[in-house]
Scaffold this motif. Structure first.
Motif, mmCIF file in Angstrom:
data_model
loop_
_atom_site.group_PDB
_atom_site.id
_atom_site.type_symbol
_atom_site.label_atom_id
_atom_site.label_comp_id
_atom_site.label_asym_id
_atom_site.label_seq_id
_atom_site.Cartn_x
_atom_site.Cartn_y
_atom_site.Cartn_z
ATOM 1 N N LYS A 73 -61.360 -49.758 35.267
ATOM 2 C CA LYS A 73 -60.597 -49.806 34.020
ATOM 3 C C LYS A 73 -61.580 -49.995 32.868
ATOM 4 O O LYS A 73 -62.742 -50.348 33.068
ATOM 5 C CB LYS A 73 -59.599 -50.971 34.031
ATOM 6 C CG LYS A 73 -58.559 -50.872 35.117
ATOM 7 C CD LYS A 73 -57.536 -49.826 34.781
ATOM 8 C CE LYS A 73 -56.423 -49.810 35.826
ATOM 9 N NZ LYS A 73 -55.413 -48.823 35.527
ATOM 10 N N ILE A 74 -61.088 -49.759 31.646
ATOM 11 C CA ILE A 74 -61.941 -49.945 30.472
ATOM 12 C C ILE A 74 -61.308 -50.925 29.496
ATOM 13 O O ILE A 74 -60.097 -51.145 29.502
ATOM 14 C CB ILE A 74 -62.219 -48.619 29.725
ATOM 15 C CG1 ILE A 74 -60.931 -48.040 29.146
ATOM 16 C CG2 ILE A 74 -62.935 -47.628 30.606
ATOM 17 C CD1 ILE A 74 -61.170 -47.000 28.061
ATOM 18 N N ILE A 75 -62.163 -51.479 28.670
ATOM 19 C CA ILE A 75 -61.765 -52.250 27.501
ATOM 20 C C ILE A 75 -62.395 -51.507 26.319
ATOM 21 O O ILE A 75 -63.612 -51.538 26.139
ATOM 22 C CB ILE A 75 -62.289 -53.695 27.576
ATOM 23 C CG1 ILE A 75 -61.807 -54.358 28.866
ATOM 24 C CG2 ILE A 75 -61.864 -54.487 26.344
ATOM 25 C CD1 ILE A 75 -62.527 -55.637 29.201
ATOM 26 N N PRO A 76 -61.595 -50.788 25.527
ATOM 27 C CA PRO A 76 -62.146 -49.936 24.463
ATOM 28 C C PRO A 76 -62.448 -50.705 23.178
ATOM 29 O O PRO A 76 -61.685 -50.660 22.205
ATOM 30 C CB PRO A 76 -61.048 -48.888 24.256
ATOM 31 C CG PRO A 76 -59.788 -49.598 24.611
ATOM 32 C CD PRO A 76 -60.157 -50.575 25.699
ATOM 33 N N ALA A 83 -60.062 -44.898 18.940
ATOM 34 C CA ALA A 83 -59.400 -43.805 18.211
ATOM 35 C C ALA A 83 -59.186 -42.596 19.119
ATOM 36 O O ALA A 83 -58.142 -41.936 19.045
ATOM 37 C CB ALA A 83 -60.225 -43.422 16.985
ATOM 38 N N TYR A 84 -60.160 -42.307 19.978
ATOM 39 C CA TYR A 84 -60.020 -41.182 20.904
ATOM 40 C C TYR A 84 -58.809 -41.408 21.817
ATOM 41 O O TYR A 84 -57.999 -40.497 22.025
ATOM 42 C CB TYR A 84 -61.298 -41.006 21.742
ATOM 43 C CG TYR A 84 -61.171 -39.870 22.711
ATOM 44 C CD1 TYR A 84 -61.497 -38.577 22.329
ATOM 45 C CD2 TYR A 84 -60.675 -40.062 23.998
ATOM 46 C CE1 TYR A 84 -61.348 -37.507 23.211
ATOM 47 C CE2 TYR A 84 -60.519 -39.021 24.876
ATOM 48 C CZ TYR A 84 -60.863 -37.740 24.476
ATOM 49 O OH TYR A 84 -60.684 -36.691 25.349
ATOM 50 N N ILE A 85 -58.657 -42.605 22.335
ATOM 51 C CA ILE A 85 -57.538 -42.895 23.237
ATOM 52 C C ILE A 85 -56.213 -42.862 22.474
ATOM 53 O O ILE A 85 -55.204 -42.420 23.013
ATOM 54 C CB ILE A 85 -57.768 -44.224 23.980
ATOM 55 C CG1 ILE A 85 -58.962 -44.062 24.934
ATOM 56 C CG2 ILE A 85 -56.523 -44.660 24.754
ATOM 57 C CD1 ILE A 85 -59.440 -45.331 25.581
ATOM 58 N N LYS A 86 -56.215 -43.287 21.236
ATOM 59 C CA LYS A 86 -54.979 -43.180 20.433
ATOM 60 C C LYS A 86 -54.571 -41.714 20.279
ATOM 61 O O LYS A 86 -53.388 -41.388 20.298
ATOM 62 C CB LYS A 86 -55.167 -43.831 19.063
ATOM 63 C CG LYS A 86 -55.004 -45.337 19.113
ATOM 64 C CD LYS A 86 -54.865 -45.927 17.746
ATOM 65 C CE LYS A 86 -53.440 -45.829 17.314
ATOM 66 N NZ LYS A 86 -52.803 -47.063 16.928
ATOM 67 N N LYS A 92 -54.690 -43.954 28.372
ATOM 68 C CA LYS A 92 -54.291 -45.363 28.468
ATOM 69 C C LYS A 92 -54.137 -45.790 29.921
ATOM 70 O O LYS A 92 -54.156 -46.982 30.228
ATOM 71 C CB LYS A 92 -52.984 -45.604 27.708
ATOM 72 C CG LYS A 92 -53.165 -45.602 26.214
ATOM 73 C CD LYS A 92 -51.856 -45.933 25.527
ATOM 74 C CE LYS A 92 -52.024 -45.910 24.022
ATOM 75 N NZ LYS A 92 -50.738 -46.186 23.344
ATOM 76 N N ARG A 93 -54.026 -44.813 30.814
ATOM 77 C CA ARG A 93 -53.873 -45.133 32.242
ATOM 78 C C ARG A 93 -55.078 -45.889 32.800
ATOM 79 O O ARG A 93 -54.964 -46.553 33.835
ATOM 80 C CB ARG A 93 -53.629 -43.858 33.047
ATOM 81 C CG ARG A 93 -54.809 -42.902 33.103
ATOM 82 C CD ARG A 93 -54.474 -41.605 33.849
ATOM 83 N NE ARG A 93 -55.588 -40.690 33.886
ATOM 84 C CZ ARG A 93 -55.778 -39.697 33.034
ATOM 85 N NH1 ARG A 93 -54.894 -39.464 32.080
ATOM 86 N NH2 ARG A 93 -56.828 -38.906 33.139
ATOM 87 N N PHE A 99 -55.893 -55.660 27.741
ATOM 88 C CA PHE A 99 -56.261 -55.208 26.392
ATOM 89 C C PHE A 99 -54.982 -54.878 25.644
ATOM 90 O O PHE A 99 -54.237 -53.982 26.032
ATOM 91 C CB PHE A 99 -57.184 -53.979 26.467
ATOM 92 C CG PHE A 99 -57.610 -53.491 25.119
ATOM 93 C CD1 PHE A 99 -58.609 -54.142 24.405
ATOM 94 C CD2 PHE A 99 -57.002 -52.379 24.541
ATOM 95 C CE1 PHE A 99 -58.988 -53.688 23.151
ATOM 96 C CE2 PHE A 99 -57.383 -51.927 23.289
ATOM 97 C CZ PHE A 99 -58.381 -52.594 22.600
ATOM 98 N N LYS A 100 -54.719 -55.583 24.549
ATOM 99 C CA LYS A 100 -53.452 -55.432 23.824
ATOM 100 C C LYS A 100 -53.609 -54.668 22.505
ATOM 101 O O LYS A 100 -52.665 -54.567 21.744
ATOM 102 C CB LYS A 100 -52.845 -56.814 23.543
ATOM 103 C CG LYS A 100 -52.586 -57.621 24.794
ATOM 104 C CD LYS A 100 -51.612 -56.930 25.719
ATOM 105 C CE LYS A 100 -51.343 -57.765 26.959
ATOM 106 N NZ LYS A 100 -50.767 -57.021 28.036
ATOM 107 N N GLY A 101 -54.775 -54.114 22.232
ATOM 108 C CA GLY A 101 -55.036 -53.470 20.948
ATOM 109 C C GLY A 101 -54.114 -52.306 20.612
ATOM 110 O O GLY A 101 -53.873 -52.017 19.447
ATOM 111 N N PHE A 102 -53.568 -51.624 21.625
ATOM 112 C CA PHE A 102 -52.703 -50.476 21.353
ATOM 113 C C PHE A 102 -51.266 -50.902 21.080
ATOM 114 O O PHE A 102 -50.456 -50.110 20.663
ATOM 115 C CB PHE A 102 -52.735 -49.476 22.520
ATOM 116 C CG PHE A 102 -54.067 -48.811 22.669
ATOM 117 C CD1 PHE A 102 -54.507 -47.886 21.734
ATOM 118 C CD2 PHE A 102 -54.889 -49.112 23.735
ATOM 119 C CE1 PHE A 102 -55.748 -47.274 21.868
ATOM 120 C CE2 PHE A 102 -56.124 -48.506 23.880
ATOM 121 C CZ PHE A 102 -56.551 -47.592 22.935
#
Length: 104
Positions: A73-76, A83-86, A92-93, A99-102
């Motif tokens: 897993k990652i912590i972005p 921003a890329y994941i957004k 997000k999988r 990680f609650k940033g999203f």
């Protein structure tokens, strides 16, 4: 990712704690820190010769694929990765559930 970057290998440089690709002798890389439960992606950078050419996106895509292939897993923490994941929420999988940033 631009087609010309598809065959460029991703290197996990453990000495420098970075995932990197080399294009025409220049690097694009993501600094990381491995935790027991996930890999924190801290900072993405490209050498000036690669700026604006899609190398940053390529190293992100290759790094995310590598981490997923290794069942991690990652912590972005890096704003560019975040921003890329957004923009590509299917990634997000592999974001660590703590990680609650999203959510904001």
């Amino acid at each position: 990712m631009k087609p010309e970057y598809l065959e460029i290998p991703l290197v996990k440089n453990e000495e420098k704690n970075q995932f990197e690709i080399t294009i025409d002798g220049h690097k694009a890389f993501i600094l990381y820190k491995e935790k027991p439960y996930a890999t924190a992606l801290i900072h993405t950078e490209t050498e000036p010769e690669l700026e604006g050419k899609g190398a940053g996106t390529a190293v992100i895509e290759k790094t995310l694929a590598y981490i997923e292939e290794h069942n991690s897993k990652i912590i972005p923490l890096c704003p560019f990765v975040f921003a890329y994941i957004k923009r590509h929420p299917e990634w997000k999988r592999i974001v660590d559930e703590h990680f609650k940033g999203f959510d904001e």
